[in-house]
Design an enzyme around this catalytic site. Structure first.
Site: not given
Ligand code: AMP
Ligand code: TRP
Length: 329
Positions: A111, A191, A194
């Site tokens: 980041k 990965k 968003k």
């Molecule tokens: P975030 O949207 O970054 O707050 O992530 C929310 C949850 O989704 C967390 O537990 C992340 O580890 C999981 N997550 C986000 N992107 C991925 C991805 N591409 N594959 C698997 N898990 C994900």
């Protein structure tokens, strides 16, 4: 019953990676634990964002999580900043956490590369706030995607640092991964995320999803329709494994490997199965969107319960530290 805590940032739409890496699992686990699901807005403000949109993002995420099956009446679905104890405990944890531990966090390094003009203290301290989120409820189980494992390990260390210095208060929580802890992006990158614009959101229309699937890269070695492909080298195959019934997966695997089906046929089948999984969720989501007051009331009730649970831990912590606890909240 053990306590489960997990968080998600209100930084954009819920996508397939969130769903298969995390949220679907949260729904399955929620009744086996005392469950806390937090919309972590204090984490989200560590990168650039639009203040005027924040409440809408929080509301949309709450609707999204409920549409996926999180039950706000039995699980504590709440907004992080509405429970001040999280920030309180972060400050306390700051004073037992070595800076070096934070500087080596992969997400911080990524980041701070991405947001060179805004490398703020919050970005570095992010995992300490995450540790406070989890430990303020003494949670032992933290279901997350693979990208968060390092932060949960840090949480365990913070717990140990505190307990060693002030006495035994906190557990050492474990990360809980799904069978698919990392969903790759539509562009084939490591990965789906968003911020990378390589995601399929849960509540997009059929047309929008097709616009993304149609041009998506497949096995690079499959140039002509008559070339046999290697599904394991194709991003879309990794999605079939998530969405498609097993019998159909077999057919597709066979069809691709023998050039029996083309990539467009394969994508069309995928689209059908994506829609089968997401259509009912999208319907629920739009129904919830028409009930903002009901959702707000549930978030308020849950935040109230969380404030009480959090205050009990803060009281215990302050006593151990020789600080004067507030007896009235
Ligand atoms: P975030 O949207 O970054 O707050 O992530 C929310 C949850 O989704 C967390 O537990 C992340 O580890 C999981 N997550 C986000 N992107 C991925 C991805 N591409 N594959 C698997 N898990 C994900
Ligand atoms: N950092 C997590 C993410 O980006 C979100 C999060 C904040 C979290 N606090 C948490 C996850 C506590 C698990 C537990 O996905």
């Amino acid at each position: 019953m053990k306590t489960l805590f997990t968080g998600i940032q209100p930084t954009g739409e819920l996508h397939m990676g969130n769903y298969f890496g995390a949220v679907k699992n949260w729904v399955m686990l929620q009744d086996s634990y005392k469950s806390y699901f937090s919309i972590v807005d204090y984490h989200a403000i560590t990168i650039e964002y639009e203040p005027a949109e924040m409440q809408k993002k929080i509301f949309d995420l709450a609707c999204g999580l409920i549409a996926c099956g999180i039950n706000p009446d039995t699980s504590r679905l709440f907004v992080q900043s509405e429970v001040p104890g999280h920030a309180d405990l972060t400050w306390i944890f700051n004073s037992v956490t070595p800076i070096g531990e934070l500087e080596r966090m992969t997400q911080y390094k990524d980041k701070s590369q991405q947001h060179r003009k805004n490398i703020n203290v919050g970005l570095l301290d992010y995992p300490v706030l995450q540790a406070a989120d989890i430990l303020i409820y003494k949670a032992e189980v933290v279901p997350v995607g693979e990208d968060q494992v390092q932060h949960i390990e840090l949480t365990r260390e913070v717990s140990r640092y505190f307990n060693r210095r002030y006495g035994d208060v906190f557990p050492e929580p474990d990360a809980l991964l799904t069978k698919t802890p990392r969903i790759v992006g539509l562009d084939g990158s490591a990965k789906m995320s968003k911020s990378k614009g390589n995601s399929i959101a849960l509540f997009e229309s059929r047309e929008e999803i097709w616009e993304k699937l149609r041009p998506a890269a497949t096995d690079p070695a499959r140039i002509k329709r008559t070339d046999p492909g290697t599904p394991e080298k194709c991003t879309l195959w990794s999605y079939h494994v998530l969405f498609s019934p097993e019998a159909e997966q077999k057919e597709i695997h066979e069809g691709c490997s023998t050039a029996g089906i083309g990539c467009i046929d394969c994508k069309k089948k995928l689209l059908e199965n994506v829609m089968n999984e997401f259509d009912p969720l999208r319907e629920k989501y739009y129904t919830l969107q028409s009930k903002p007051q009901e959702i707000r009331d549930k978030l308020d009730t849950n935040a109230q319960a969380c404030r009480q649970a959090a205050a009990a831990t803060i009281r215990e912590v302050k006593e151990k530290m020789g600080l004067k606890p507030l007896w009235k909240i």
